[in-house]
Design a protein around this motif. Structure first.
Motif, PDB file in Angstrom:
ATOM      1  N   PHE A   1     -23.019  26.765 -24.348  1.00 43.77           N
ATOM      2  CA  PHE A   1     -23.042  25.484 -23.654  1.00 43.77           C
ATOM      3  C   PHE A   1     -22.632  25.606 -22.194  1.00 43.77           C
ATOM      4  N   LEU A   2     -21.669  26.461 -21.890  1.00 44.17           N
ATOM      5  CA  LEU A   2     -21.351  26.691 -20.478  1.00 44.17           C
ATOM      6  C   LEU A   2     -22.527  27.357 -19.768  1.00 44.17           C
ATOM      7  N   GLY A   3     -23.243  28.218 -20.494  1.00 40.77           N
ATOM      8  CA  GLY A   3     -24.426  28.863 -19.921  1.00 40.77           C
ATOM      9  C   GLY A   3     -25.526  27.869 -19.593  1.00 40.77           C
ATOM     10  N   PHE A   4     -25.753  26.892 -20.475  1.00 39.87           N
ATOM     11  CA  PHE A   4     -26.762  25.860 -20.207  1.00 39.87           C
ATOM     12  C   PHE A   4     -26.432  25.117 -18.919  1.00 39.87           C
ATOM     13  N   VAL A   5     -25.174  24.712 -18.805  1.00 41.53           N
ATOM     14  CA  VAL A   5     -24.752  23.926 -17.642  1.00 41.53           C
ATOM     15  C   VAL A   5     -24.830  24.770 -16.371  1.00 41.53           C
ATOM     16  N   ALA A   6     -24.380  26.017 -16.444  1.00 42.90           N
ATOM     17  CA  ALA A   6     -24.411  26.893 -15.263  1.00 42.90           C
ATOM     18  C   ALA A   6     -25.843  27.187 -14.833  1.00 42.90           C
ATOM     19  N   ALA A   7     -26.727  27.433 -15.782  1.00 43.67           N
ATOM     20  CA  ALA A   7     -28.120  27.725 -15.434  1.00 43.67           C
ATOM     21  C   ALA A   7     -28.771  26.527 -14.752  1.00 43.67           C
ATOM     22  N   GLN A   8     -28.505  25.330 -15.248  1.00 41.69           N
ATOM     23  CA  GLN A   8     -29.082  24.143 -14.614  1.00 41.69           C
ATOM     24  C   GLN A   8     -28.489  23.933 -13.226  1.00 41.69           C
ATOM     25  N   LEU A   9     -27.192  24.135 -13.092  1.00 43.43           N
ATOM     26  CA  LEU A   9     -26.541  23.959 -11.797  1.00 43.43           C
ATOM     27  C   LEU A   9     -27.114  24.911 -10.752  1.00 43.43           C
ATOM     28  N   ARG A  10     -27.403  26.126 -11.164  1.00 43.91           N
ATOM     29  CA  ARG A  10     -27.949  27.125 -10.248  1.00 43.91           C
ATOM     30  C   ARG A  10     -29.468  27.047 -10.108  1.00 43.91           C
ATOM     31  N   GLY A  11     -30.117  26.217 -10.928  1.00 39.94           N
ATOM     32  CA  GLY A  11     -31.576  26.129 -10.897  1.00 39.94           C
ATOM     33  C   GLY A  11     -32.234  27.397 -11.419  1.00 39.94           C
ATOM     34  N   GLN A  12     -31.655  27.991 -12.455  1.00 39.66           N
ATOM     35  CA  GLN A  12     -32.151  29.269 -12.938  1.00 39.66           C
ATOM     36  C   GLN A  12     -32.759  29.206 -14.332  1.00 39.66           C
ATOM     37  N   HIS A  13     -33.174  28.007 -14.765  1.00 41.22           N
ATOM     38  CA  HIS A  13     -33.928  27.937 -16.006  1.00 41.22           C
ATOM     39  C   HIS A  13     -35.343  28.428 -15.731  1.00 41.22           C
ATOM     40  N   ILE A  14     -35.994  28.930 -16.744  1.00 38.65           N
ATOM     41  CA  ILE A  14     -37.353  29.438 -16.586  1.00 38.65           C
ATOM     42  C   ILE A  14     -38.321  28.264 -16.470  1.00 38.65           C
ATOM     43  N   ALA A  15     -39.209  28.331 -15.518  1.00 36.47           N
ATOM     44  CA  ALA A  15     -40.212  27.290 -15.329  1.00 36.47           C
ATOM     45  C   ALA A  15     -41.601  27.892 -15.550  1.00 36.47           C
ATOM     46  N   ALA A  16     -42.361  27.257 -16.401  1.00 42.86           N
ATOM     47  CA  ALA A  16     -43.738  27.681 -16.642  1.00 42.86           C
ATOM     48  C   ALA A  16     -44.634  26.628 -15.994  1.00 42.86           C
ATOM     49  N   ASP A  17     -45.079  26.901 -14.790  1.00 42.00           N
ATOM     50  CA  ASP A  17     -45.821  25.901 -14.017  1.00 42.00           C
ATOM     51  C   ASP A  17     -47.332  26.132 -14.065  1.00 42.00           C
ATOM     52  N   LEU A  18     -47.877  26.199 -15.258  1.00 40.40           N
ATOM     53  CA  LEU A  18     -49.310  26.436 -15.416  1.00 40.40           C
ATOM     54  C   LEU A  18     -50.142  25.334 -14.775  1.00 40.40           C
ATOM     55  N   VAL A  19     -49.769  24.098 -15.025  1.00 39.72           N
ATOM     56  CA  VAL A  19     -50.525  22.961 -14.520  1.00 39.72           C
ATOM     57  C   VAL A  19     -49.960  22.482 -13.184  1.00 39.72           C
ATOM     58  N   PHE A  20     -48.670  22.576 -13.025  1.00 34.75           N
ATOM     59  CA  PHE A  20     -47.996  22.033 -11.851  1.00 34.75           C
ATOM     60  C   PHE A  20     -48.556  22.609 -10.554  1.00 34.75           C
ATOM     61  N   ARG A  21     -48.879  23.892 -10.555  1.00 32.82           N
ATOM     62  CA  ARG A  21     -49.408  24.532  -9.344  1.00 32.82           C
ATOM     63  C   ARG A  21     -50.720  23.914  -8.892  1.00 32.82           C
ATOM     64  N   MET A  22     -51.496  23.399  -9.851  1.00 31.94           N
ATOM     65  CA  MET A  22     -52.816  22.864  -9.526  1.00 31.94           C
ATOM     66  C   MET A  22     -52.790  21.400  -9.103  1.00 31.94           C
ATOM     67  N   LEU A  23     -51.646  20.750  -9.218  1.00 34.00           N
ATOM     68  CA  LEU A  23     -51.558  19.338  -8.845  1.00 34.00           C
ATOM     69  C   LEU A  23     -51.626  19.173  -7.332  1.00 34.00           C
ATOM     70  N   PRO A  24     -52.139  18.034  -6.882  1.00 30.14           N
ATOM     71  CA  PRO A  24     -52.097  17.760  -5.438  1.00 30.14           C
ATOM     72  C   PRO A  24     -50.647  17.692  -4.952  1.00 30.14           C
ATOM     73  N   ARG A  25     -50.441  18.138  -3.749  1.00 35.42           N
ATOM     74  CA  ARG A  25     -49.097  18.199  -3.167  1.00 35.42           C
ATOM     75  C   ARG A  25     -48.389  16.844  -3.216  1.00 35.42           C
TER      76      ARG A  25
END
Length: 178
Positions: free
Chosen positions: A63-87
């Protein structure tokens, strides 16, 4: 490219999360090693090692790891669709995703609070042992409440500063694409 240093207040919060997580991990390592050595060479393992690891060490680290990862922005992001969206739509998609995550985390915090109070009322123990486990049940609502606040803040930031996503893309921010 290196990221700019975190603000001092955020760094203090990171230390308040990470120091206990590292300390508990180290103590867990020593406990497991001592148990293995004593079991192997003295035929006398430490009692309730599994219960302490399962009901105390691992929940704290996770649980401390979950909070620390979110605070640091270090969760894994799979942006398959997000990259193709208009800015122009990316900040709003980010805001909706973060808002949904905040709602889900709030739900887990709410449910976890009820379970933690119930565990406290019945003085829950670890399995059939005498090792108390109810205090760690309060980590669930604490961690998810923290995640709720972090996701809510990320929602506000996504709408307030839509250029931040563009800066992250151009700087090669730490996201993992699948």
């Amino acid at each position: 490219m290196t990221a700019p240093p975190a603000p001092k207040g955020r760094r203090v919060i990171e230390l308040l999360i990470e120091v206990p997580a590292v300390t508990v991990t180290f103590v867990m390592m020593l406990h497991i090693t001592a148990n293995a050595l004593l079991r192997s060479f003295a035929n006398s393992p430490l009692p309730n090692t599994l219960e302490y690891v399962q009901y105390w060490y691992m929940p704290i680290v996770a649980f401390l790891g979950f909070v620390a990862a979110q605070l640091r922005g270090q969760h894994i992001a799979a942006d398959l669709v997000f990259r193709m969206l208009p800015r122009s739509t990316k900040p709003y998609v980010t805001a909706v995703g973060c808002a949904a995550s905040a709602l889900m985390a709030a739900g887990f915090a709410w449910y976890g609070w009820g379970e933690a109070v119930h565990a406290w009322e019945i003085t829950m123990t670890a399995g059939v042992s005498d090792v108390i486990s109810w205090p760690t049940y309060f980590l669930v609502p604490l961690a998810f409440a923290s995640l709720t606040v972090q996701f809510a803040w990320a929602t506000v930031q996504a709408v307030r500063n839509p250029e931040a996503d563009d800066a992250d893309e151009s700087s090669g921010a730490e996201t993992t694409s699948v």
